[in-house]
Design a protein around this motif. Sequence first.
Motif, PDB file in Angstrom:
ATOM      1  N   LEU A  30     -17.488 -45.237   7.086  1.00  0.00           N
ATOM      2  CA  LEU A  30     -17.056 -44.930   5.729  1.00  0.00           C
ATOM      3  C   LEU A  30     -16.692 -43.463   5.577  1.00  0.00           C
ATOM      4  O   LEU A  30     -17.280 -42.596   6.231  1.00  0.00           O
ATOM      5  CB  LEU A  30     -18.163 -45.292   4.739  1.00  0.00           C
ATOM      6  N   GLU A  31     -15.747 -43.204   4.688  1.00  0.00           N
ATOM      7  CA  GLU A  31     -15.354 -41.841   4.327  1.00  0.00           C
ATOM      8  C   GLU A  31     -15.374 -41.713   2.813  1.00  0.00           C
ATOM      9  O   GLU A  31     -14.341 -41.869   2.166  1.00  0.00           O
ATOM     10  CB  GLU A  31     -13.954 -41.513   4.852  1.00  0.00           C
ATOM     11  N   PRO A  32     -16.546 -41.459   2.245  1.00  0.00           N
ATOM     12  CA  PRO A  32     -16.616 -41.340   0.784  1.00  0.00           C
ATOM     13  C   PRO A  32     -15.821 -40.118   0.307  1.00  0.00           C
ATOM     14  O   PRO A  32     -15.635 -39.159   1.052  1.00  0.00           O
ATOM     15  CB  PRO A  32     -18.110 -41.172   0.515  1.00  0.00           C
ATOM     16  N   ARG A  33     -15.357 -40.206  -0.926  1.00  0.00           N
ATOM     17  CA  ARG A  33     -14.611 -39.088  -1.517  1.00  0.00           C
ATOM     18  C   ARG A  33     -15.427 -38.363  -2.574  1.00  0.00           C
ATOM     19  O   ARG A  33     -15.128 -37.226  -2.912  1.00  0.00           O
ATOM     20  CB  ARG A  33     -13.310 -39.586  -2.105  1.00  0.00           C
ATOM     21  N   ASN A  34     -16.476 -39.055  -3.101  1.00  0.00           N
ATOM     22  CA  ASN A  34     -17.340 -38.409  -4.086  1.00  0.00           C
ATOM     23  C   ASN A  34     -18.681 -39.125  -4.164  1.00  0.00           C
ATOM     24  O   ASN A  34     -18.867 -40.170  -3.558  1.00  0.00           O
ATOM     25  CB  ASN A  34     -16.666 -38.339  -5.460  1.00  0.00           C
ATOM     26  N   TYR A  35     -19.581 -38.557  -4.962  1.00  0.00           N
ATOM     27  CA  TYR A  35     -20.941 -39.075  -5.085  1.00  0.00           C
ATOM     28  C   TYR A  35     -20.987 -40.478  -5.690  1.00  0.00           C
ATOM     29  O   TYR A  35     -21.911 -41.240  -5.434  1.00  0.00           O
ATOM     30  CB  TYR A  35     -21.782 -38.102  -5.928  1.00  0.00           C
ATOM     31  N   ASN A  36     -19.990 -40.838  -6.469  1.00  0.00           N
ATOM     32  CA  ASN A  36     -19.982 -42.148  -7.132  1.00  0.00           C
ATOM     33  C   ASN A  36     -19.966 -43.319  -6.152  1.00  0.00           C
ATOM     34  O   ASN A  36     -20.255 -44.445  -6.539  1.00  0.00           O
ATOM     35  CB  ASN A  36     -18.796 -42.254  -8.088  1.00  0.00           C
ATOM     36  N   LEU A  52     -21.928 -45.342   9.548  1.00  0.00           N
ATOM     37  CA  LEU A  52     -21.456 -44.049  10.047  1.00  0.00           C
ATOM     38  C   LEU A  52     -20.629 -43.435   8.924  1.00  0.00           C
ATOM     39  O   LEU A  52     -19.644 -44.040   8.475  1.00  0.00           O
ATOM     40  CB  LEU A  52     -20.613 -44.232  11.303  1.00  0.00           C
ATOM     41  N   ILE A  53     -21.033 -42.260   8.458  1.00  0.00           N
ATOM     42  CA  ILE A  53     -20.392 -41.648   7.295  1.00  0.00           C
ATOM     43  C   ILE A  53     -19.740 -40.334   7.683  1.00  0.00           C
ATOM     44  O   ILE A  53     -20.388 -39.435   8.213  1.00  0.00           O
ATOM     45  CB  ILE A  53     -21.416 -41.414   6.176  1.00  0.00           C
ATOM     46  N   ASN A  54     -18.451 -40.246   7.398  1.00  0.00           N
ATOM     47  CA  ASN A  54     -17.668 -39.051   7.652  1.00  0.00           C
ATOM     48  C   ASN A  54     -17.492 -38.330   6.310  1.00  0.00           C
ATOM     49  O   ASN A  54     -16.875 -38.865   5.392  1.00  0.00           O
ATOM     50  CB  ASN A  54     -16.307 -39.443   8.243  1.00  0.00           C
ATOM     51  N   PHE A  55     -18.010 -37.121   6.198  1.00  0.00           N
ATOM     52  CA  PHE A  55     -17.985 -36.375   4.942  1.00  0.00           C
ATOM     53  C   PHE A  55     -16.831 -35.379   4.851  1.00  0.00           C
ATOM     54  O   PHE A  55     -16.839 -34.507   3.998  1.00  0.00           O
ATOM     55  CB  PHE A  55     -19.310 -35.631   4.746  1.00  0.00           C
ATOM     56  N   HIS A  56     -15.829 -35.495   5.674  1.00  0.00           N
ATOM     57  CA  HIS A  56     -14.723 -34.537   5.687  1.00  0.00           C
ATOM     58  C   HIS A  56     -13.964 -34.488   4.357  1.00  0.00           C
ATOM     59  O   HIS A  56     -13.376 -33.468   4.030  1.00  0.00           O
ATOM     60  CB  HIS A  56     -13.745 -34.862   6.826  1.00  0.00           C
ATOM     61  N   LYS A  57     -13.978 -35.580   3.584  1.00  0.00           N
ATOM     62  CA  LYS A  57     -13.215 -35.634   2.342  1.00  0.00           C
ATOM     63  C   LYS A  57     -14.072 -35.385   1.098  1.00  0.00           C
ATOM     64  O   LYS A  57     -13.622 -35.599  -0.018  1.00  0.00           O
ATOM     65  CB  LYS A  57     -12.522 -36.989   2.224  1.00  0.00           C
ATOM     66  N   VAL A  58     -15.311 -34.924   1.296  1.00  0.00           N
ATOM     67  CA  VAL A  58     -16.233 -34.714   0.185  1.00  0.00           C
ATOM     68  C   VAL A  58     -16.561 -33.224   0.090  1.00  0.00           C
ATOM     69  O   VAL A  58     -16.756 -32.555   1.114  1.00  0.00           O
ATOM     70  CB  VAL A  58     -17.539 -35.522   0.402  1.00  0.00           C
ATOM     71  N   GLU A  59     -16.637 -32.728  -1.140  1.00  0.00           N
ATOM     72  CA  GLU A  59     -17.074 -31.345  -1.347  1.00  0.00           C
ATOM     73  C   GLU A  59     -18.497 -31.194  -0.818  1.00  0.00           C
ATOM     74  O   GLU A  59     -19.295 -32.126  -0.869  1.00  0.00           O
ATOM     75  CB  GLU A  59     -17.033 -30.997  -2.838  1.00  0.00           C
ATOM     76  N   THR A  82     -29.176 -39.653  11.146  1.00  0.00           N
ATOM     77  CA  THR A  82     -28.978 -38.719  12.248  1.00  0.00           C
ATOM     78  C   THR A  82     -27.619 -38.058  12.118  1.00  0.00           C
ATOM     79  O   THR A  82     -26.619 -38.739  11.898  1.00  0.00           O
ATOM     80  CB  THR A  82     -29.030 -39.465  13.599  1.00  0.00           C
ATOM     81  N   ARG A  83     -27.587 -36.761  12.283  1.00  0.00           N
ATOM     82  CA  ARG A  83     -26.312 -36.052  12.314  1.00  0.00           C
ATOM     83  C   ARG A  83     -25.724 -36.238  13.710  1.00  0.00           C
ATOM     84  O   ARG A  83     -26.344 -35.895  14.701  1.00  0.00           O
ATOM     85  CB  ARG A  83     -26.518 -34.578  12.019  1.00  0.00           C
ATOM     86  N   VAL A  84     -24.518 -36.785  13.759  1.00  0.00           N
ATOM     87  CA  VAL A  84     -23.897 -37.068  15.056  1.00  0.00           C
ATOM     88  C   VAL A  84     -22.665 -36.221  15.316  1.00  0.00           C
ATOM     89  O   VAL A  84     -22.063 -36.311  16.385  1.00  0.00           O
ATOM     90  CB  VAL A  84     -23.549 -38.562  15.211  1.00  0.00           C
ATOM     91  N   GLY A  85     -22.282 -35.414  14.363  1.00  0.00           N
ATOM     92  CA  GLY A  85     -21.122 -34.553  14.526  1.00  0.00           C
ATOM     93  C   GLY A  85     -20.972 -33.656  13.321  1.00  0.00           C
ATOM     94  O   GLY A  85     -21.784 -33.697  12.394  1.00  0.00           O
ATOM     95  N   ASP A  86     -19.938 -32.861  13.317  1.00  0.00           N
ATOM     96  CA  ASP A  86     -19.676 -31.975  12.197  1.00  0.00           C
ATOM     97  C   ASP A  86     -19.290 -32.810  10.982  1.00  0.00           C
ATOM     98  O   ASP A  86     -18.250 -33.476  10.987  1.00  0.00           O
ATOM     99  CB  ASP A  86     -18.546 -30.992  12.564  1.00  0.00           C
ATOM    100  N   GLU A  87     -20.147 -32.831   9.975  1.00  0.00           N
ATOM    101  CA  GLU A  87     -19.963 -33.591   8.743  1.00  0.00           C
ATOM    102  C   GLU A  87     -19.962 -35.104   8.958  1.00  0.00           C
ATOM    103  O   GLU A  87     -19.382 -35.853   8.186  1.00  0.00           O
ATOM    104  CB  GLU A  87     -18.669 -33.155   8.032  1.00  0.00           C
ATOM    105  N   ILE A  88     -20.622 -35.569  10.025  1.00  0.00           N
ATOM    106  CA  ILE A  88     -20.711 -37.002  10.311  1.00  0.00           C
ATOM    107  C   ILE A  88     -22.182 -37.378  10.527  1.00  0.00           C
ATOM    108  O   ILE A  88     -22.875 -36.767  11.338  1.00  0.00           O
ATOM    109  CB  ILE A  88     -19.881 -37.387  11.550  1.00  0.00           C
ATOM    110  N   PHE A  89     -22.636 -38.407   9.787  1.00  0.00           N
ATOM    111  CA  PHE A  89     -24.017 -38.865   9.864  1.00  0.00           C
ATOM    112  C   PHE A  89     -24.051 -40.357  10.146  1.00  0.00           C
ATOM    113  O   PHE A  89     -23.183 -41.097   9.689  1.00  0.00           O
ATOM    114  CB  PHE A  89     -24.754 -38.586   8.547  1.00  0.00           C
ATOM    115  N   LEU A  90     -25.080 -40.774  10.874  1.00  0.00           N
ATOM    116  CA  LEU A  90     -25.301 -42.183  11.169  1.00  0.00           C
ATOM    117  C   LEU A  90     -26.618 -42.611  10.533  1.00  0.00           C
ATOM    118  O   LEU A  90     -27.667 -42.044  10.831  1.00  0.00           O
ATOM    119  CB  LEU A  90     -25.356 -42.418  12.681  1.00  0.00           C
TER     120      LEU A  90
END
Length: 113
Positions: A30-36, A52-59, A82-90
Motif C-alpha cells: 500500500l501507498e497511503p496518501r494521508n492519515y485518513n 508493506l507500506i510505502n510512505f513516499h507519498k505521505v507528509e 519492521t522498517r525495511v527501507g527508507d519510508e517503507i514498513f512491513l
Amino acid sequence: MSIHQNPRPVQQKKAAPRVKGEPVVKISILEPRNYNEIQSIAKRLLNNEAVLINFHKVEEDQARRIVDFLTGTVYAQDGDITRVGDEIFLCTPKDVAVEGVQALYDEQVAFEV
C-alpha cells in the motif's frame, strides 16, 4: 461425579487444510496518501494480512501518526512492525517471521552515503 472420574480427552483443533496454490500469508502493498487511509490498513492487519507500506507519498508528520497507530494495532495482535527501507514498513501478524530485513536495510543505507 468427581472431576477426576472419566475425564474427557482434550481435542486439539486441526488446521484447516491448505488448498493447493493458496498462499499461506497474504501481503498487501500500500501507498497511503494521508492519515485518513489508516482504517483500511488496520482492517487488513486485523484480518491477519501482512502489509508493506510505502510512505513516499505521505507528509512526514502524517507518516509518523500512521506508524504510531499501526504500532498499536500490531501490538494488540502480538504482531510486529519492521522498517525495511527508507519510508517503507512491513506490518506482520503474530505467526509471520521476518528475517534478514535489518541487514538488507543497512546495505541500502550504506550505498546512499
